[in-house]
Design a protein around this motif. Structure first.
Motif, mmCIF file in Angstrom:
data_model
loop_
_atom_site.group_PDB
_atom_site.id
_atom_site.type_symbol
_atom_site.label_atom_id
_atom_site.label_comp_id
_atom_site.label_asym_id
_atom_site.label_seq_id
_atom_site.Cartn_x
_atom_site.Cartn_y
_atom_site.Cartn_z
ATOM 1 N N LEU A 1 0.832 -1.210 0.000
ATOM 2 C CA LEU A 1 0.000 0.000 0.000
ATOM 3 C C LEU A 1 0.868 1.263 0.000
ATOM 4 O O LEU A 1 0.558 2.239 -0.687
ATOM 5 C CB LEU A 1 -0.930 -0.010 1.214
ATOM 6 N N GLN A 2 1.950 1.240 0.777
ATOM 7 C CA GLN A 2 2.869 2.392 0.790
ATOM 8 C C GLN A 2 3.456 2.620 -0.602
ATOM 9 O O GLN A 2 3.603 3.757 -1.054
ATOM 10 C CB GLN A 2 3.994 2.146 1.790
ATOM 11 N N LEU A 3 3.755 1.528 -1.245
ATOM 12 C CA LEU A 3 4.320 1.615 -2.600
ATOM 13 C C LEU A 3 3.309 2.232 -3.566
ATOM 14 O O LEU A 3 3.652 3.103 -4.381
ATOM 15 C CB LEU A 3 4.728 0.209 -3.049
ATOM 16 N N LEU A 4 2.075 1.773 -3.468
ATOM 17 C CA LEU A 4 1.033 2.327 -4.348
ATOM 18 C C LEU A 4 0.835 3.820 -4.063
ATOM 19 O O LEU A 4 0.693 4.623 -4.996
ATOM 20 C CB LEU A 4 -0.290 1.566 -4.157
ATOM 21 N N GLU A 5 0.853 4.169 -2.792
ATOM 22 C CA GLU A 5 0.720 5.596 -2.417
ATOM 23 C C GLU A 5 1.854 6.413 -3.034
ATOM 24 O O GLU A 5 1.643 7.503 -3.559
ATOM 25 C CB GLU A 5 0.767 5.747 -0.887
ATOM 26 N N ARG A 6 3.031 5.854 -2.954
ATOM 27 C CA ARG A 6 4.209 6.556 -3.496
ATOM 28 C C ARG A 6 4.093 6.731 -5.018
ATOM 29 O O ARG A 6 4.397 7.788 -5.567
ATOM 30 C CB ARG A 6 5.464 5.748 -3.144
ATOM 31 N N LEU A 7 3.639 5.666 -5.674
ATOM 32 C CA LEU A 7 3.479 5.735 -7.136
ATOM 33 C C LEU A 7 2.443 6.804 -7.501
ATOM 34 O O LEU A 7 2.569 7.494 -8.513
ATOM 35 C CB LEU A 7 3.055 4.375 -7.697
ATOM 36 N N ASN A 8 1.432 6.919 -6.663
ATOM 37 C CA ASN A 8 0.385 7.910 -6.908
ATOM 38 C C ASN A 8 0.905 9.326 -6.640
ATOM 39 O O ASN A 8 0.704 10.236 -7.452
ATOM 40 C CB ASN A 8 -0.817 7.578 -6.009
ATOM 41 N N ARG A 9 1.578 9.470 -5.522
ATOM 42 C CA ARG A 9 2.033 10.805 -5.112
ATOM 43 C C ARG A 9 3.218 11.306 -5.933
ATOM 44 O O ARG A 9 3.173 12.378 -6.517
ATOM 45 C CB ARG A 9 2.450 10.758 -3.640
ATOM 46 N N GLU A 10 4.244 10.483 -5.975
ATOM 47 C CA GLU A 10 5.491 10.934 -6.597
ATOM 48 C C GLU A 10 5.485 10.800 -8.121
ATOM 49 O O GLU A 10 6.016 11.631 -8.834
ATOM 50 C CB GLU A 10 6.679 10.122 -6.061
ATOM 51 N N PHE A 11 4.864 9.737 -8.590
ATOM 52 C CA PHE A 11 4.943 9.472 -10.041
ATOM 53 C C PHE A 11 3.631 9.775 -10.770
ATOM 54 O O PHE A 11 3.495 9.515 -11.950
ATOM 55 C CB PHE A 11 5.359 8.012 -10.280
ATOM 56 N N LYS A 12 2.683 10.321 -9.995
ATOM 57 C CA LYS A 12 1.403 10.794 -10.567
ATOM 58 C C LYS A 12 0.631 9.712 -11.309
ATOM 59 O O LYS A 12 -0.023 9.982 -12.327
ATOM 60 C CB LYS A 12 1.643 11.987 -11.515
ATOM 61 N N LYS A 13 0.743 8.506 -10.847
ATOM 62 C CA LYS A 13 -0.020 7.421 -11.485
ATOM 63 C C LYS A 13 -1.476 7.494 -11.011
ATOM 64 O O LYS A 13 -1.737 7.684 -9.821
ATOM 65 C CB LYS A 13 0.544 6.046 -11.113
ATOM 66 N N THR A 14 -2.378 7.309 -11.957
ATOM 67 C CA THR A 14 -3.784 7.178 -11.593
ATOM 68 C C THR A 14 -4.004 5.721 -11.202
ATOM 69 O O THR A 14 -3.684 4.820 -11.981
ATOM 70 C CB THR A 14 -4.686 7.553 -12.780
ATOM 71 N N ILE A 15 -4.516 5.502 -10.008
ATOM 72 C CA ILE A 15 -4.645 4.127 -9.531
ATOM 73 C C ILE A 15 -6.102 3.807 -9.237
ATOM 74 O O ILE A 15 -6.807 4.581 -8.572
ATOM 75 C CB ILE A 15 -3.794 3.897 -8.257
ATOM 76 N N VAL A 16 -6.563 2.687 -9.763
ATOM 77 C CA VAL A 16 -7.899 2.173 -9.412
ATOM 78 C C VAL A 16 -7.673 0.831 -8.731
ATOM 79 O O VAL A 16 -7.118 -0.087 -9.348
ATOM 80 C CB VAL A 16 -8.788 2.004 -10.658
ATOM 81 N N MET A 17 -8.087 0.746 -7.472
ATOM 82 C CA MET A 17 -7.801 -0.454 -6.695
ATOM 83 C C MET A 17 -9.106 -1.074 -6.200
ATOM 84 O O MET A 17 -9.930 -0.397 -5.570
ATOM 85 C CB MET A 17 -6.928 -0.088 -5.486
ATOM 86 N N VAL A 18 -9.289 -2.339 -6.517
ATOM 87 C CA VAL A 18 -10.425 -3.090 -5.984
ATOM 88 C C VAL A 18 -9.978 -3.709 -4.670
ATOM 89 O O VAL A 18 -8.898 -4.297 -4.596
ATOM 90 C CB VAL A 18 -10.855 -4.194 -6.974
ATOM 91 N N THR A 19 -10.771 -3.545 -3.635
ATOM 92 C CA THR A 19 -10.388 -4.142 -2.353
ATOM 93 C C THR A 19 -11.612 -4.453 -1.486
ATOM 94 O O THR A 19 -12.653 -3.801 -1.601
ATOM 95 C CB THR A 19 -9.406 -3.228 -1.590
ATOM 96 N N HIS A 20 -11.437 -5.463 -0.663
ATOM 97 C CA HIS A 20 -12.448 -5.768 0.359
ATOM 98 C C HIS A 20 -12.034 -5.157 1.695
ATOM 99 O O HIS A 20 -12.801 -5.112 2.635
ATOM 100 C CB HIS A 20 -12.533 -7.289 0.560
ATOM 101 N N ASP A 21 -10.773 -4.749 1.754
ATOM 102 C CA ASP A 21 -10.156 -4.362 3.018
ATOM 103 C C ASP A 21 -10.361 -2.861 3.287
ATOM 104 O O ASP A 21 -9.783 -2.019 2.593
ATOM 105 C CB ASP A 21 -8.665 -4.713 2.927
ATOM 106 N N PRO A 22 -11.151 -2.506 4.285
ATOM 107 C CA PRO A 22 -11.393 -1.079 4.573
ATOM 108 C C PRO A 22 -10.096 -0.340 4.902
ATOM 109 O O PRO A 22 -9.937 0.820 4.537
ATOM 110 C CB PRO A 22 -12.314 -1.110 5.799
ATOM 111 N N HIS A 23 -9.172 -1.045 5.555
ATOM 112 C CA HIS A 23 -7.894 -0.420 5.905
ATOM 113 C C HIS A 23 -7.133 -0.015 4.635
ATOM 114 O O HIS A 23 -6.558 1.076 4.575
ATOM 115 C CB HIS A 23 -7.070 -1.429 6.729
ATOM 116 N N ALA A 24 -7.172 -0.893 3.637
ATOM 117 C CA ALA A 24 -6.510 -0.579 2.364
ATOM 118 C C ALA A 24 -7.247 0.554 1.666
ATOM 119 O O ALA A 24 -6.619 1.469 1.101
ATOM 120 C CB ALA A 24 -6.474 -1.820 1.482
ATOM 121 N N ALA A 25 -8.570 0.515 1.729
ATOM 122 C CA ALA A 25 -9.369 1.530 1.028
ATOM 123 C C ALA A 25 -9.106 2.919 1.591
ATOM 124 O O ALA A 25 -9.189 3.922 0.873
ATOM 125 C CB ALA A 25 -10.851 1.174 1.137
ATOM 126 N N GLU A 26 -8.799 2.971 2.897
ATOM 127 C CA GLU A 26 -8.532 4.270 3.528
ATOM 128 C C GLU A 26 -7.325 4.984 2.903
ATOM 129 O O GLU A 26 -7.214 6.203 2.999
ATOM 130 C CB GLU A 26 -8.249 4.068 5.021
#
Lengths: 394, 223
Positions: free
Chosen positions: B183-208
């Motif tokens: 999740l930290q990696l995905l956040e970094r890719l979104n923040r630093e590398f401006k990737k648009t991310i669509v993530m399917v999840t059942h996990d509320p913690h991940a969704a946060e």
């Protein structure tokens, strides 16, 4: 992309090796069977268009009288007449190791001089008249009634030595027949074969025929090969109403007729060869389908990454082609290396040959097996919907 | 301008004679650089929506545009080429090729573009270093932990520098620590590398961790 194919080939090495081995064995058999047909074809080439063979019109196993010789020699255009009789003996030390033996007269080595080289010969202990045109190295042979000339491959196979006395057990002409090897020949034409034994007709005539003078076939050398058809007509019409009548034909037609005695064997061999190939096709196709089914999910992943249907199709077909082509090359070339030069089953025909055409046909068949065996799984893999493929993984 | 624009999409699956309407006139706009979490119960259509956005599946009706390209009616080969350059896909079960090393797995999308072998290797190594696996380039998937495998999968998704990353339950098969790293990696890719991310999840913690969350139920989307 090729790297992926290679990696997939070694994913289950045992399966790849076994599939390749099955194709190898099939193509080896196919080419070996093809080699029998090629050898039969080769044996026809033993015959020359410029030599004629005169035989009994009723059957090859019926004799011709010795008295015909002078009348045949007198036919215009006939340069030289030789004779040969099938002996049909066995080596008592190796009764199943069949090889051909012919009793021949002196001019025989003149008529067939262009086809053979005398590579070893005993020194003549007594002066002997060597017919003009025959190899002078045959002097010791001509000087001794029980002498024989043997092909060098047969010598090697039997472990015989020049000067050795061997004993052959007669089957058509019963008894024990001692011979002394006085010369060894090497065929100039592979199709002539190096596994035949020749000995003096007069030895056979005195010991086996009681001086009766029966002849198996006459071989004629012609002054002018283009006159063959008129000479054939002249000889056969001369003996048309005699008993026995003759059948004269070119040596090539004679050997072709001999080959035809194999009847439908070539056809059966072809059918067996194709049946082997077809059964291997099914095995290879089944293996490829199993292999691809196991990797359905991976193809789904590759397609998700952007690999097109065509790329997936090409990968699967290439994989199948590498397995079958590899096996095919091993089998076809292996047959060429191993089978070629081996003795033909039965011993009468020249050593086995496998034409390059047969090898290439085998390799082409391997390519076709690869394409066909890979086609169905390749179509399945390329048509696979990503969502269905990934569902199998998840 | 929206990077992802889903308009009136209907997706119907046919199971023998039965028709199942998985998505029902669904519309969704995802702006450039967003990190969106799609939540919902099993069978609600989350993965189907992700597949439509990724061009892995096509809608029964409606339009799906990604970065200005309408992919709803695109042909198979064109869609494959588009996927290779525009989308990075991250699966729940990583889906690495087991007989390829981490580096070779990451190189796979680059096989589809004209590039020298050395350049391909260099880019794959860079991607692996970015996900913290620069020292695992020669390892096979079986020699890696689940979290490491997923990071290799993320490296594979970003190696061709797509604008959009689609992640289908990327932490669903991981322990808490590994999930946090991903999740930290995905956040970094979104923040630093401006990737648009669509993530399917059942996990509320991940969704946060996402900037926007959507809830999907019976093919209907709600915030």
């Amino acid at each position: 992309m090729l790297k992926l194919v290679v990696v997939n080939l070694f994913r289950n090495p045992l399966r790849t090796v076994l599939t390749m081995a099955s194709v190898t064995v099939a193509l080896f058999l196919f080419c070996a069977l093809g080699g029998i047909l090629d050898t039969l074809q080769d044996s026809i080439k033993v015959g020359s268009e410029s030599r004629l063979v005169v035989r009994n019109k009723i059957s090859l196993v019926q004799w011709l009288p010795m008295a015909y010789r002078q009348r045949i020699e007198a036919v215009p255009g006939v340069k030289r007449v030789a004779l040969q009789n099938w002996f049909g003996g066995q080596d008592p030390a190796d009764p199943k190791g069949f090889f051909a033996q012919f009793a021949v007269d002196d001019p025989y080595y003149v008529v067939y001089g262009p086809d053979i080289d005398i590579v070893q010969a005993s020194d003549a202990v007594a002066p002997a008249a060597v017919p003009e045109g025959a190899d002078p190295k045959l002097a010791a042979y001509y000087a001794e009634q029980t002498a024989c000339v043997i092909g060098e491959k047969l010598m090697a196979k039997k472990g015989w030595k020049l000067g050795q006395t061997i004993t052959i057990a007669g089957t058509i002409f019963p008894g024990s027949w001692p011979f002394t090897i006085r010369a060894v020949y090497r065929a100039k034409k592979k199709s002539f074969g190096d596994e035949t034994m020749f000995f003096h007709y007069k030895y056979l005539n005195e010991k086996g025929l009681g001086g009766f003078g029966a002849v198996g076939t006459y071989v004629l050398e012609l002054n002018e090969p283009s006159q063959a058809s008129s000479i054939i007509h002249a000889i056969d019409s001369q003996f048309e109403n005699a008993a026995p009548a003759t059948l004269t034909e070119t040596e090539q037609a004679f050997t072709a007729g001999f080959v035809s005695m194999y009847g439908n064997v070539p056809f059966v061999l072809r059918v067996i060869g194709l049946a082997i190939v077809f059964s291997i096709l099914l095995i290879a196709a089944n293996t490829m389908m199993t292999s691809i089914r196991e990797r359905t999910g991976e193809y789904g992943v590759l397609k998700t990454l952007g690999f097109t249907d065509g790329a997936v199709f090409a990968m699967v077909v290439t994989e199948a082609a590498v397995i079958t082509l590899g096996g095919g090359l091993l089998g076809a070339l292996g047959a060429k290396l191993v089978v070629e030069g081996a003795s033909f089953p039965g011993g009468f025909f020249p050593a086995m040959s496998i034409y390059w055409g047969t090898v290439l046909t085998g390799i082409a068949i391997a390519v076709v097996i690869g394409a066909v065996s890979g086609l169905v799984p390749a179509v399945q893999a390329s048509r696979l919907r990503i969502v269905d493929a990934l569902r199998r993984v998840e | 301008m929206a990077t992802v624009d889903v308009r009136d999409v209907v997706k119907v699956y046919r199971r023998q004679t039965e028709e199942v309407r998985v998505l029902d006139s669904l519309s969704l706009k995802i702006p450039d650089g967003a990190f969106v979490a799609l939540m919902g119960p099993s069978g609600s259509g989350k993965t189907t929506l992700l597949n439509l956005i990724g061009g892995v599946d096509q809608p029964t009706s409606g339009d799906v545009s990604v970065d200005g390209t309408n992919i709803a009616r695109m042909g198979g080969s064109a869609l494959a080429r588009w996927r290779s350059s525009s989308i990075g896909y991250i699966f729940q079960l990583y889906n690495l090729i087991p007989v390829l090393t981490a580096q070779e797995n990451v190189e796979l999308p680059l096989l589809l573009v004209s590039m020298s072998g050395s350049e391909r290797k260099k880019r794959a190594k860079t991607a692996l270093e970015l996900v913290g696996l620069g020292d695992r380039v020669g390892h096979y998937p079986r020699q890696l932990s689940g979290g490491q495998e997923q990071r290799v999968a993320i490296a594979r998704a970003i190696v061709s520098d797509p604008k959009v990353l689609l992640a289908d339950e990327p932490t669903g098969d991981l322990d808490r620590k590994s999930a946090e790293e991903v999740l930290q990696l995905l956040e970094r890719l979104n923040r630093e590398f401006k990737k648009t991310i669509v993530m399917v999840t059942h996990d509320p913690h991940a969704a946060e961790r996402a900037t926007t969350r959507y809830h999907l139920d019976k093919g209907v989307l709600s915030n």
